[in-house]
Enzyme design. Structure first.
Site, PDB file in Angstrom:
ATOM      1  CG  HIS A  32       0.095  94.588 -51.480  1.00 23.79           C
ATOM      2  ND1 HIS A  32      -1.446  93.898 -51.297  1.00 23.79           N
ATOM      3  CD2 HIS A  32      -0.928  96.496 -52.324  1.00 23.79           C
ATOM      4  CE1 HIS A  32      -1.874  94.713 -50.847  1.00 23.79           C
ATOM      5  NE2 HIS A  32      -1.723  96.046 -51.026  1.00 23.79           N
ATOM      6  CB  SER A  55      -0.839  99.261 -49.365  1.00 21.68           C
ATOM      7  OG  SER A  55      -1.525  99.006 -50.460  1.00 21.68           O
ATOM      8  N   GLY A  67      -3.747 100.899 -47.378  1.00 21.45           N
ATOM      9  CA  GLY A  67      -5.587 101.406 -47.100  1.00 21.45           C
ATOM     10  C   GLY A  67      -5.897 102.609 -47.199  1.00 21.45           C
ATOM     11  CG  ASP A  92      -1.639  90.852 -52.198  1.00 25.90           C
ATOM     12  OD1 ASP A  92      -0.858  91.094 -53.150  1.00 25.90           O
ATOM     13  OD2 ASP A  92      -1.888  91.709 -51.857  1.00 25.90           O
ATOM     14  CG  ASN A 123      -6.350 101.916 -51.341  1.00 27.60           C
ATOM     15  OD1 ASN A 123      -6.902 100.337 -51.535  1.00 27.60           O
ATOM     16  ND2 ASN A 123      -5.365 101.816 -50.849  1.00 27.60           N
TER      17      ASN A 123
END
Length: 206
Positions: A183, A33, A70, A180, A99
């Protein structure tokens, strides 16, 4: 006649990304991402800004952004052979691992996945730029330190161009992060590109 006109319009205007110049040297980005432009318009992401920068410099390189939000190193390894075959890249930017760390996955398996990807890319004859990443300290000092060390060890072992933390100047600035806190936002993308460009540019002139 109408059907022929429609078919012609489709052929002209709906060309797959990167297909407009298949003979141009190619930079392939395999990422998650952080490279897929999560939470922003595609044209705001650092890979798109990279293509724009290359065009401004009259470079013939085309950028193929094969990044999927992801993705873990396992996902990257699974799809890498098809990506290498399809795009025949001259340079690969490998941006994965975040991740794996955030999910607390096996660091041994992550390292093994990276080794297989690196060797597949090098066997293809492409240059490889490895991008490092850091994870929050709440995973414990031992896990966090080992996670970060893997990138450096691999860069040294395979003599790879390496950017230790391409979110430097971004991750510690709340104004450059999405809500969040994971990111980067659109304003952070030029900084990320600048971090990457310093290591990428020498590969373009080789």
């Amino acid at each position: 006649m109408l059907n022929k006109i429609i078919a012609f319009i489709f052929m002209v205007y709906f060309i797959p990304v990167g297909a407009e110049n298949q003979t141009a040297p190619t930079i392939l980005i395999i990422g998650d991402s952080l490279s897929a432009g999560y939470g922003m318009k595609a044209e705001e992401s650092w890979p798109h800004l990279l293509q724009k920068k290359l065009q401004e410099q009259k470079s013939s390189y085309r950028v193929i952004n094969d990044s999927i939000s992801g993705n873990t190193t396992h996902n990257g390894l699974s799809r890498l052979p098809d990506s290498l075959k399809q795009y025949q890249p001259d340079i690969v930017i490998l941006q994965l691992g975040g991740n794996d760390g955030l999910r607390g996955l096996s660091l041994k398996q992550m390292r093994d996945n990276f080794i297989q990807m690196i060797e597949k890319i090098q066997n293809q004859g492409a240059k490889l730029l490895l991008l490092g990443i850091k994870i929050p300290p709440n995973y414990g000092a031992a896990y966090t330190e080992r996670f970060e060390a893997i990138f450096l060890e691999l860069a040294e072992q395979y003599k790879l161009p390496f950017e230790a933390f391409f979110l430097a100047g971004v991750a510690d600035n709340p104004e450059l992060m999405q809500s969040d806190d994971i990111h980067p936002n659109a304003a952070a993308q030029p900084i990320m590109l600048n971090n990457i460009w310093q290591v990428l540019e020498p590969l373009l002139s080789d």
